[in-house]
Design an enzyme around this catalytic site. Structure first.
Site, PDB file in Angstrom:
ATOM      1  N   HIS A 199       0.811  -1.218   0.000  1.00 54.40           N
ATOM      2  CA  HIS A 199       0.000   0.000   0.000  1.00 54.40           C
ATOM      3  C   HIS A 199       0.844   1.267   0.000  1.00 54.40           C
ATOM      4  CE1 HIS A 199      -3.816  -2.164   1.674  1.00 54.40           C
ATOM      5  NE2 HIS A 199      -3.582  -2.420   0.417  1.00 54.40           N
ATOM      6  N   ARG A 306      14.882  -5.721 -25.497  1.00 59.91           N
ATOM      7  CA  ARG A 306      15.776  -6.487 -26.366  1.00 59.91           C
ATOM      8  C   ARG A 306      16.968  -6.984 -25.540  1.00 59.91           C
ATOM      9  NH1 ARG A 306      14.368  -1.685 -28.961  1.00 59.91           N
ATOM     10  NH2 ARG A 306      13.055  -1.904 -30.808  1.00 59.91           N
ATOM     11  N   ARG A 342      11.925 -10.101 -24.229  1.00 61.95           N
ATOM     12  CA  ARG A 342      12.141 -10.981 -25.382  1.00 61.95           C
ATOM     13  C   ARG A 342      13.432 -11.759 -25.171  1.00 61.95           C
ATOM     14  NH1 ARG A 342      12.828  -8.310 -31.199  1.00 61.95           N
ATOM     15  NH2 ARG A 342      14.937  -7.964 -30.427  1.00 61.95           N
ATOM     16  N   GLU A 440       6.476 -12.062 -36.808  1.00 61.01           N
ATOM     17  CA  GLU A 440       7.390 -11.337 -37.698  1.00 61.01           C
ATOM     18  C   GLU A 440       7.751 -12.139 -38.946  1.00 61.01           C
ATOM     19  OE1 GLU A 440      10.842 -10.442 -35.335  1.00 61.01           O
ATOM     20  OE2 GLU A 440      10.728 -12.368 -34.299  1.00 61.01           O
ATOM     21  N   ASN A 463       8.805  -4.504 -38.474  1.00 58.00           N
ATOM     22  CA  ASN A 463      10.061  -4.301 -39.215  1.00 58.00           C
ATOM     23  C   ASN A 463      10.459  -5.583 -39.949  1.00 58.00           C
ATOM     24  OD1 ASN A 463       9.926  -1.883 -37.898  1.00 58.00           O
ATOM     25  ND2 ASN A 463      11.563  -2.322 -36.459  1.00 58.00           N
ATOM     26  N   ASP A 464      10.556  -6.697 -39.205  1.00 50.78           N
ATOM     27  CA  ASP A 464      10.923  -7.962 -39.847  1.00 50.78           C
ATOM     28  C   ASP A 464       9.779  -8.518 -40.682  1.00 50.78           C
ATOM     29  OD1 ASP A 464      13.592  -8.363 -39.277  1.00 50.78           O
ATOM     30  OD2 ASP A 464      13.205  -9.242 -37.317  1.00 50.78           O
ATOM     31  N   ARG A 474      15.754  -4.724 -45.058  1.00 51.58           N
ATOM     32  CA  ARG A 474      15.469  -3.387 -44.531  1.00 51.58           C
ATOM     33  C   ARG A 474      16.713  -2.534 -44.375  1.00 51.58           C
ATOM     34  NH1 ARG A 474      13.819  -4.307 -38.205  1.00 51.58           N
ATOM     35  NH2 ARG A 474      15.492  -5.703 -37.613  1.00 51.58           N
ATOM     36  N   CYS A 511       4.849  -3.557 -31.974  1.00 53.64           N
ATOM     37  CA  CYS A 511       6.034  -2.870 -31.461  1.00 53.64           C
ATOM     38  C   CYS A 511       6.997  -2.422 -32.558  1.00 53.64           C
ATOM     39  CB  CYS A 511       6.777  -3.770 -30.472  1.00 53.64           C
ATOM     40  SG  CYS A 511       7.396  -5.316 -31.184  1.00 53.64           S
TER      41      CYS A 511
END
Length: 580
Positions: A199, A306, A342, A440, A463-464, A474, A511
Site C-alpha cells: 500500500h 531487447r 524478449r 514477424e 520491421n521484420d 530493410r 512494437c
C-alpha cells in the site's frame, strides 16, 4: 566524494541501496522516525483492570478510525486506489470479528497492547507462510496497521507537520501517514520494509512522492536532521552528500519539474480516443536506464526489452545471476506495469557463441528461437532468470522468430521444465507467467489462429514482417523503395493477426516502427490494435494523436486502406483521410 560538517570534520558520502518504489528524486534533511519498542504479547493485567483495558482498546480504535476517516476526506481528486486502500484499513478496524477477537483476549487478563498483537499475529500467520509474494506483502500491511494501533494505545503519534520538505525515513508507514505527508509536502520517503506491491508503494506512486523501500537499517544508519538525497528511479539513497552531489540532484529535480511543466497534463491524461476507446501505450527499451524515461512519459509498461544488448558489449552470454539482476531491476522499476522480456534474438550478423561466424544471409538463417532451441543450455539459463524475476507478477516472456507451432510447443515445454527445477529449490516465481510470440514471419501470420491456442499474447514486429513479406532487406538502400510497412500485403497480414488474436481471446500488440509513424495511428486503431509499444521519446506525441482521433473515422480509414492495391493509394488515404 566528501562533505564537511559544521565542526569542520570531513564526512564521506555513503551510498545505501534499496528498491525503487516511486519515481522521482529528492534533496533535503532527513526526518527519522524510530521504530517503537517491542511489546511483549503476553503482558498480564489484574481482573479489576479488564474493563479499563477494554475501554482503552475501544477508544484507541475509534480515534484511529477517526484519523483514517479524516485522511479519507483529504484524498479529494486523488486516484481511486488511494481512497480504496484507506477504506480497507477502516474496514479491518471496524470488523466485528477482529473487535471480538481482541476483546476476548483482554478478558483473559491480557493487556490491550498484547491482545492486539496476538489477534493480528494470528491473522498474519497464513499470509506470512504463503509461497505467494503478494500475500506475504499483505502480512506486512497488517503489521503496519497493528503498529499504528499500538501507537494509538500508547498515545504516540507522528507529528506530520514537522516533516515538511524533509525526506522521511522510517521502518514502515501506514496509508494515512502517506496522505498526511502529501498534504504537508515532504520531499521523499525511505523505508526499511515494504514491497513494491504494498500500500505504501502504491500510494507513493499515486501521490507522486519519490520513494525508496527495503533500505536495510535505514532508521539506525541515517541520522535525524542530516543532509540526504534519494533517487526513486534507481533505488539509491546517499547520506552526507557533498555539495557537488547535492547540486547535481537539485539540477536533476529541476529538470524533472521543467519536463513535467513542458508536458503539461498530457502525461496524466488517459490514452484513449475522443469516443473513449482505450489504447495502451508501452515503451520499447534496450537498457535499464531507459526505464526512467519511460516512467516520465507515463508509459503503461515495457512492450519490448531487447535482451541481446546484454551480449553485444562483451560477446559472451551473461550468467543467470547477471541476467536475473537485470530483469529484476526492470520489473521493479516499472511495477505495477508489465515488462515484456524478449529472449535472446541473435544471429551470425550480431555474433553469438555456437553460430558460424558467417552466413550468406543471416536474416534468413540460424537466429532467434532456432538458435535458442539448439542451445537449450543457454535458453534454460535465460528462462530461469526471467522466471525468478517474475515474482512480482508483472513479467511477460516473448519468443522471437517463430515460424512453426513446433517451436512454440518446444519452448513452452522448456519453460515448464525450468519451473519444475525452480520448484525443487523452493524459488518463488509467477506460475502463470504469460508467454507470447513475435509475429514477424509470414508463416507465423498464417498459423496465428492455431498458435493462439497455446500462447497468451501476440506482439507484431512490423520491421521484420515487412522485410520477410516483401523479400526486401530493410538495411539495403537498393530496395529501400520496396521496403514499406504500408504495403497492402503487410497491412492485410497485420489485420489477419489482429482478427486471429481477438477470435481466440489472445492479447495483441504492435512494437514495430510503424507504431511511431504519424500517418499510421488512425489506421492501426481502426484495424483493431489496442496496444502500441514505441520508444519513450515519441510516446507522448503518439498519445496526442490518439486523443485527437475517433473510432468511427479510424475504422473508415482502415477499411479503405485495406481495400487499396498500391502503396501510393494507401498513403493518399492516410494523408487526406477517408471522406464518408
Amino acid at each position: 566524494m566528501k562533505s564537511v560538517s559544521r565542526t569542520g570534520t570531513t564526512q564521506k558520502e555513503k551510498l545505501l541501496k534499496g528498491i525503487p518504489s516511486s519515481p522521482g528524486t529528492a534533496v533535503g534533511k532527513s526526518f527519522v522516525i524510530k521504530p517503537e519498542k517491542v511489546v511483549v504479547p503476553t503482558v498480564k493485567i489484574s481482573e479489576s483492570e479488564i474493563d479499563s483495558e477494554l475501554e482503552r482498546f475501544a477508544s484507541s480504535t475509534e480515534e484511529l478510525i477517526k484519523e483514517f476517516d479524516q485522511a479519507l476526506g483529504k484524498v479529494g481528486q486523488q486516484p481511486k486506489e488511494v481512497g480504496d486502500i484507506i477504506s480497507a484499513n477502516i474496514i479491518i478496524l471496524k470488523d466485528p470479528f477482529f473487535i471480538e477477537s481482541v476483546q476476548n483476549i483482554i478478558k483473559t487478563s491480557i493487556a490491550a497492547e498484547s491482545a492486539v498483537i496476538q489477534s493480528f499475529d494470528a491473522q498474519m500467520k497464513f499470509f506470512k507462510h504463503s509461497n505467494d509474494r503478494i500475500l506475504r506483502e499483505k502480512a506486512a500491511e497488517l503489521d503496519h496497521l497493528k503498529e499504528r494501533l499500538l501507537a494509538a494505545l500508547r498515545n504516540r503519534n507522528i507529528f506530520h507537520s514537522a516533516c515538511k520538505d524533509s525526506i522521511v525515513v522510517a521502518n514502515s508507514l501506514t496509508p494515512t501517514d502517506i496522505v498526511h505527508f502529501k498534504e504537508i509536502g515532504i520531499a521523499g520517503l525511505v523505508t526499511e520494509v515494504g514491497g513494491i506491491a504494498g500500500h505504501v508503494s502504491i500510494l507513493a506512486r499515486s501521490l507522486e512522492i519519490p520513494a525508496v523501500i527495503g533500505v536495510k537499517n535505514a532508521t539506525s544508519g541515517i541520522k535525524n536532521g542530516k543532509n540526504i538525497v534519494m533517487n526513486g528511479f534507481t533505488g539509491t539513497v546517499i547520506t552526507n552528500p557533498s555539495d557537488e552531489t547535492r547540486l547535481a540532484y537539485r539540477k536533476k529535480k529541476a529538470d524533472e519539474i521543467k519536463y513535467k511543466r513542458k508536458l503539461g497534463k498530457l502525461v496524466k491524461l488517459p490514452s484513449e480516443t475522443k469516443d473513449g476507446k482505450k489504447i495502451h501505450l508501452l515503451a520499447n527499451i534496450d537498457f535499464t536506464r531507459e526505464v526512467e524515461n519511460a516512467v516520465k512519459v507515463g508509459a503503461e509498461g515495457i512492450g519490448l526489452v531487447r535482451t541481446e544488448h546484454m551480449i553485444f558489449p562483451v560477446k559472451v552470454f551473461p550468467s543467470i545471476e547477471e541476467q536475473y539482476d537485470w530483469y529484476n531491476k526492470l520489473s521493479e522499476r516499472i511495477y505495477p506495469h508489465p515488462v515484456t522480456i524478449r529472449v535472446f534474438d541473435v544471429g551470425s550478423d550480431k555474433y553469438a557463441e555456437g553460430i558460424p561466424k558467417h552466413e550468406d544471409n543471416p536474416a534468413l538463417g540460424f537466429r532467434g528461437i532456432r538458435f535458442l532451441l539448439s542451445r537449450k543450455d543457454l535458453f534454460e539459463i535465460q528462462v530461469k532468470a526471467i522466471l525468478r524475476a517474475s515474482k512480482n507478477k508483472n513479467v511477460r516472456l516473448l519468443l522471437p522468430m517463430i515460424s512453426n507451432i513446433g517451436e512454440v510447443l518446444e519452448s513452452i515445454d522448456l519453460v515448464e521444465k525450468c519451473k519444475v527445477e525452480l520448484d525443487a529449490k523452493g524459488i518463488h516465481y509467477d506460475h502463470n507467467l504469460p508467454i507470447g510470440i513475435m509475429i514477424e514471419t509470414p508463416a507465423a501470420v498464417m498459423l496465428a489462429p492455431d498458435i493462439a491456442c497455446h500462447v497468451d499474447y501476440f506482439s507484431i514486429g512490423t520491421n521484420d514482417l515487412t522485410q520477410y513479406t516483401l523479400a526486401a532487406d530493410r538495411t539495403n538502400e537498393l530496395v529501400a523503395d520496396i521496403f514499406d510497412p504500408f504495403h497492402p500485403a503487410v497491412l492485410r497480414m497485420i489485420k489477419s493477426v489482429i482478427d486471429a488474436a481477438k477470435a481466440n481471446n489472445v492479447k495483441v500488440g504492435l512494437c514495430g516502427e510503424i507504431a511511431s509513424h504519424a500517418a499510421a495511428t488512425e489506421l492501426l486503431i481502426g484495424m483493431g490494435i489496442e496496444e502500441l509499444s514505441v520508444p519513450p521519446s515519441v510516446l507522448l506525441e503518439l498519445k496526442s494523436r490518439i486523443r485527437n482521433t475517433d473510432m468511427t473515422r479510424s475504422k473508415r480509414i482502415a477499411g479503405k486502406a485495406l481495400n487499396a492495391f498500391c502503396m501510393n493509394d494507401i498513403r493518399e488515404i492516410l494523408h487526406n483521410g477517408y471522406k464518408a
